[in-house]
Design a protein around this motif. Sequence first.
Motif, PDB file in Angstrom:
ATOM      1  N   GLU B  75     -19.676  -5.667  -6.693  1.00  0.00           N
ATOM      2  CA  GLU B  75     -18.344  -6.176  -7.013  1.00  0.00           C
ATOM      3  C   GLU B  75     -18.291  -6.830  -8.387  1.00  0.00           C
ATOM      4  N   GLU B  79     -16.015  -4.569 -10.468  1.00  0.00           N
ATOM      5  CA  GLU B  79     -14.754  -5.329 -10.439  1.00  0.00           C
ATOM      6  C   GLU B  79     -13.775  -4.748  -9.430  1.00  0.00           C
ATOM      7  N   ARG B  80     -14.297  -4.274  -8.307  1.00  0.00           N
ATOM      8  CA  ARG B  80     -13.452  -3.809  -7.218  1.00  0.00           C
ATOM      9  C   ARG B  80     -14.238  -3.977  -5.914  1.00  0.00           C
ATOM     10  N   GLU B 114      -9.244   3.040   1.928  1.00  0.00           N
ATOM     11  CA  GLU B 114      -8.146   2.692   1.013  1.00  0.00           C
ATOM     12  C   GLU B 114      -6.775   3.024   1.597  1.00  0.00           C
TER      13      GLU B 114
END
Lengths: 201, 204
Positions: B75, B79-80, B114
């Motif tokens: 992460e 950055e996700r 998702e």
Amino acid sequence: MDTVFGVKYDGGVVIAADQGNARSILMYQRNLDKVVPLSSHSAVGVSGPNADLVNFSEYIQKNIALYELSNDGMKLSTHAQANFMRGELAAALRRGPYQVNVLLGGYDESTESSSLYFLDYLASLQKVNYGCQGYASSFCLSIMDRDWKEGLTEDEAVAIVEHCMQELHTRFLIAQPNFIIKVIDKDGVKTSKFGADPADT
Amino acid sequence: MSILEYNGAAIIAMAGKDCVAIAADTRLGVQAQTVACDFRKVFKMNDRLFVGLGGLATDVQTVDQLLKFRQNLYELREERQMSPKVFSNVLSNLLYEKRFGPYFIEPVVAGLDENNKPFLSGMDLIGAPVYTDDFVVTGTATGNMYGMCETLYKPDMEPEELFETLSQALLASVDRDALSGWGAVVHVITKDGVTSRELKGRQD
């Protein structure tokens, strides 16, 4: 063959252990202190072969002291100490395991509460209200299940430990005449009573 | 005595309509003796991803910590958030790295991808994965759990019905297994959040 008890009460925790040091048919010592203070407000009752018992507990004790020296006197919480111990046991497990089963008890001044942790030689860690290590668990866990309740006083917690000791004296094959009982509360770690003085050389 | 049966566990994850649920017993034992009744075997990795670790308790705790470590690094770099499919793969990789000296755990992964569709996977102790769309089980009562799930499961259950079905499947399974039981915890995951409930079954 070692016996270790731990009972948490309101404002502290009691840790007790037998004082025997034996191997095979030989009793080396009857006044060994197996409840090792780790910090000003925590102690660990250790069971296992004397080499691992002493080496592991001293290793943890000195590392906790080092932390306080290195970090400007900041004290490790009981939870942190327990997890540090677990980490060391887990790392050693697949290298050369420490064959120690412990009960760690401590009082945290920051939260004004006590805690007790069961940690076996495989590094399984669990916070508990009371616990036993050794053959004693077969005799005494049920007694603790019955006697323990929320909001105990120090005297009541020590009484539970003495109830368990009495059961062992009656029904346990191996004679363990001497026990050392330590109490950890807001005033630190103090020895409540012992069967034989550990200081006698 | 197998090392995977030293501490005892029973974990089921089940898929519903746009939701997924995972349940585990809470017993910590040392062979026949019960040491604690509040031992955690299911870990939340994020709001939409849970992992259930059945097997040797010390490795359950170690792998939980290692997974958190790998997830945190991912992460930070990416950055996700890690999707369930990727997480399952990370776990599989972690286990296979120890192919000739494994962690003694057999995990299940449950999450929402998702598109809020349920994701389930299970694997063995060396990371061989299986992906299903109905349920995955692991622990010391797998025979019991497979029978219960196969009987009680139906597709596209709403969260409330999924909770009931999963709870009944788990409770009935652990009651016939000496090494698991002594309480259970059930987490139901939907796009709106997680609902966690504790079950009190037979305390023996």
